[in-house]
Scaffold this motif. Sequence first.
Motif, PDB file in Angstrom:
ATOM      1  N   GLU A 107       0.828  -1.210   0.000  1.00 39.91           N
ATOM      2  CA  GLU A 107       0.000   0.000   0.000  1.00 39.91           C
ATOM      3  C   GLU A 107       0.861   1.258   0.000  1.00 39.91           C
ATOM      4  OE1 GLU A 107      -4.009   1.475   2.297  1.00 39.91           O
ATOM      5  OE2 GLU A 107      -2.416   0.548   3.492  1.00 39.91           O
ATOM      6  N   GLY A 108       1.996   1.210   0.687  1.00 35.60           N
ATOM      7  CA  GLY A 108       2.874   2.371   0.752  1.00 35.60           C
ATOM      8  C   GLY A 108       3.721   2.560  -0.485  1.00 35.60           C
ATOM      9  N   GLU A 109       4.137   1.442  -1.109  1.00 34.04           N
ATOM     10  CA  GLU A 109       5.071   1.526  -2.225  1.00 34.04           C
ATOM     11  C   GLU A 109       4.391   1.527  -3.592  1.00 34.04           C
ATOM     12  OE1 GLU A 109       7.854  -1.637  -1.730  1.00 34.04           O
ATOM     13  OE2 GLU A 109       8.747  -0.784   0.093  1.00 34.04           O
ATOM     14  N   LYS A 110       3.353   0.699  -3.745  1.00 31.53           N
ATOM     15  CA  LYS A 110       2.669   0.604  -5.042  1.00 31.53           C
ATOM     16  C   LYS A 110       1.162   0.481  -4.828  1.00 31.53           C
ATOM     17  CE  LYS A 110       6.523  -1.482  -7.570  1.00 31.53           C
ATOM     18  NZ  LYS A 110       6.961  -2.634  -8.419  1.00 31.53           N
ATOM     19  N   PRO A 111       0.530   1.549  -4.349  1.00 32.48           N
ATOM     20  CA  PRO A 111      -0.905   1.459  -4.039  1.00 32.48           C
ATOM     21  C   PRO A 111      -1.776   1.095  -5.234  1.00 32.48           C
ATOM     22  CG  PRO A 111      -0.131   3.741  -4.008  1.00 32.48           C
ATOM     23  CD  PRO A 111       1.086   2.880  -4.071  1.00 32.48           C
ATOM     24  N   CYS A 112      -1.291   1.375  -6.441  1.00 28.31           N
ATOM     25  CA  CYS A 112      -2.074   1.048  -7.638  1.00 28.31           C
ATOM     26  C   CYS A 112      -2.204  -0.461  -7.834  1.00 28.31           C
ATOM     27  CB  CYS A 112      -1.459   1.678  -8.878  1.00 28.31           C
ATOM     28  SG  CYS A 112       0.221   1.119  -9.237  1.00 28.31           S
ATOM     29  N   LEU A 113      -1.381  -1.251  -7.131  1.00 27.13           N
ATOM     30  CA  LEU A 113      -1.423  -2.709  -7.268  1.00 27.13           C
ATOM     31  C   LEU A 113      -2.120  -3.400  -6.087  1.00 27.13           C
ATOM     32  CD1 LEU A 113       2.112  -3.557  -8.751  1.00 27.13           C
ATOM     33  CD2 LEU A 113      -0.086  -3.414  -9.941  1.00 27.13           C
ATOM     34  N   MET A 114      -2.689  -2.603  -5.185  1.00 22.26           N
ATOM     35  CA  MET A 114      -3.406  -3.225  -4.059  1.00 22.26           C
ATOM     36  C   MET A 114      -4.517  -4.127  -4.590  1.00 22.26           C
ATOM     37  SD  MET A 114      -2.337  -2.700  -0.979  1.00 22.26           S
ATOM     38  CE  MET A 114      -3.751  -2.948   0.109  1.00 22.26           C
ATOM     39  N   PRO A 115      -4.636  -5.337  -4.043  1.00 23.87           N
ATOM     40  CA  PRO A 115      -5.691  -6.247  -4.517  1.00 23.87           C
ATOM     41  C   PRO A 115      -7.075  -5.705  -4.173  1.00 23.87           C
ATOM     42  CG  PRO A 115      -4.645  -7.121  -2.551  1.00 23.87           C
ATOM     43  CD  PRO A 115      -3.840  -5.929  -2.947  1.00 23.87           C
ATOM     44  N   GLN A 116      -8.032  -6.019  -5.042  1.00 23.20           N
ATOM     45  CA  GLN A 116      -9.427  -5.646  -4.790  1.00 23.20           C
ATOM     46  C   GLN A 116     -10.126  -6.684  -3.928  1.00 23.20           C
ATOM     47  OE1 GLN A 116      -9.449  -5.100  -9.201  1.00 23.20           O
ATOM     48  NE2 GLN A 116     -11.218  -3.797  -8.733  1.00 23.20           N
ATOM     49  N   VAL A 117      -9.519  -7.848  -3.832  1.00 26.26           N
ATOM     50  CA  VAL A 117     -10.025  -8.913  -2.963  1.00 26.26           C
ATOM     51  C   VAL A 117      -8.842  -9.783  -2.584  1.00 26.26           C
ATOM     52  CG1 VAL A 117     -10.578 -10.426  -4.917  1.00 26.26           C
ATOM     53  CG2 VAL A 117     -11.760 -10.757  -2.729  1.00 26.26           C
ATOM     54  N   LEU A 118      -8.889 -10.325  -1.387  1.00 28.00           N
ATOM     55  CA  LEU A 118      -7.765 -11.102  -0.876  1.00 28.00           C
ATOM     56  C   LEU A 118      -8.220 -12.510  -0.521  1.00 28.00           C
ATOM     57  CD1 LEU A 118      -4.742 -10.628  -0.082  1.00 28.00           C
ATOM     58  CD2 LEU A 118      -5.562 -10.185   2.248  1.00 28.00           C
ATOM     59  N   PHE A 119      -7.504 -13.512  -1.043  1.00 26.86           N
ATOM     60  CA  PHE A 119      -7.746 -14.904  -0.684  1.00 26.86           C
ATOM     61  C   PHE A 119      -6.791 -15.298   0.445  1.00 26.86           C
ATOM     62  CE2 PHE A 119      -9.707 -14.970  -4.839  1.00 26.86           C
ATOM     63  CZ  PHE A 119     -10.752 -15.879  -4.696  1.00 26.86           C
ATOM     64  N   VAL A 120      -7.351 -15.943   1.461  1.00 22.20           N
ATOM     65  CA  VAL A 120      -6.584 -16.318   2.638  1.00 22.20           C
ATOM     66  C   VAL A 120      -6.626 -17.835   2.792  1.00 22.20           C
ATOM     67  CG1 VAL A 120      -6.377 -16.064   5.136  1.00 22.20           C
ATOM     68  CG2 VAL A 120      -7.153 -14.127   3.750  1.00 22.20           C
ATOM     69  N   ASP A 121      -5.460 -18.428   3.019  1.00 24.31           N
ATOM     70  CA  ASP A 121      -5.366 -19.866   3.242  1.00 24.31           C
ATOM     71  C   ASP A 121      -5.811 -20.151   4.679  1.00 24.31           C
ATOM     72  OD1 ASP A 121      -4.816 -22.537   3.268  1.00 24.31           O
ATOM     73  OD2 ASP A 121      -2.643 -22.334   3.150  1.00 24.31           O
ATOM     74  N   GLY A 122      -7.111 -20.309   4.861  1.00 23.10           N
ATOM     75  CA  GLY A 122      -7.672 -20.515   6.188  1.00 23.10           C
ATOM     76  C   GLY A 122      -9.155 -20.198   6.189  1.00 23.10           C
ATOM     77  N   ASN A 123      -9.761 -20.240   7.349  1.00 18.92           N
ATOM     78  CA  ASN A 123     -11.206 -20.043   7.453  1.00 18.92           C
ATOM     79  C   ASN A 123     -11.569 -18.609   7.808  1.00 18.92           C
ATOM     80  OD1 ASN A 123     -12.369 -22.852   7.175  1.00 18.92           O
ATOM     81  ND2 ASN A 123     -10.891 -23.215   8.803  1.00 18.92           N
ATOM     82  N   GLY A 124     -12.809 -18.259   7.450  1.00 19.82           N
ATOM     83  CA  GLY A 124     -13.380 -16.979   7.838  1.00 19.82           C
ATOM     84  C   GLY A 124     -14.462 -17.215   8.874  1.00 19.82           C
TER      85      GLY A 124
END
Length: 251
Positions: A107-124
Amino acid sequence: MLSPGEELVKRWEREQVCLKERLLEENTEAWQESGSFSGLARVGGVDLSFIKGDDLNACAQLVVLSYPDMQLLYEDSEMVTLTAPYLPGYLAFRECPPLLQVLKRLEGEKPCLMPQVLFVDGNGLFHYREFGLACHLGVLSDLPCVGVAKNLLQVQGVIRSEDHLSQISALKKAGDSFPLAAATGRILGQALKSSDSSSKPVYVSVGHRISLNTAVRLTHSCCRYRVPEPIRQADIRSREYLRRRFPSGPP
């Protein structure tokens, strides 16, 4: 008088309750309402890989892929030392800090590449107290998050029973799924046959700022193999990073 370990659990319980109040279980983005996810261009994946025989030192990995073609746009690998103990049901307090760290660096270095959604290896939501790693990371990062687990967490009345195995057998083609219902009747997630070649489902649950139906559809659309590509690439790249850094095992 509580022991230090009991005090820690009580504090973490209180923190989970406070964070859970900020959890959103519905779609918040325009692209989520589109059948083809029009407007979605960047999907992220995070993972922690440990040095063999070492449960303290790990590689925190973030990848950002283009959607829908799953080409690598960004990756970051960082060695971290975990300080919080592992306690069942409180994994997020151990794993979230380093994952947030690599997200904040992007977010600090390349905010234009921040994901619009994040996949997490685990449960929600599919968790003892309906607030697993994907929820914790989603709320703290304020990103739409999807939890995808490879193994069934036997929780809230969902068990690896004959009925559960029968439901798995009934999944015939990629995209087929069935709900994971708690003893209360609340749907906590979906078991998804993510690819035609896979005999085992993955377990999808809401992390933050996305509905379950959207999370399942998006997971399926990101799967070339059993595990969605953002998580798969994060896992591959973190393990390769460790192999390069520590070819002979722990230092």
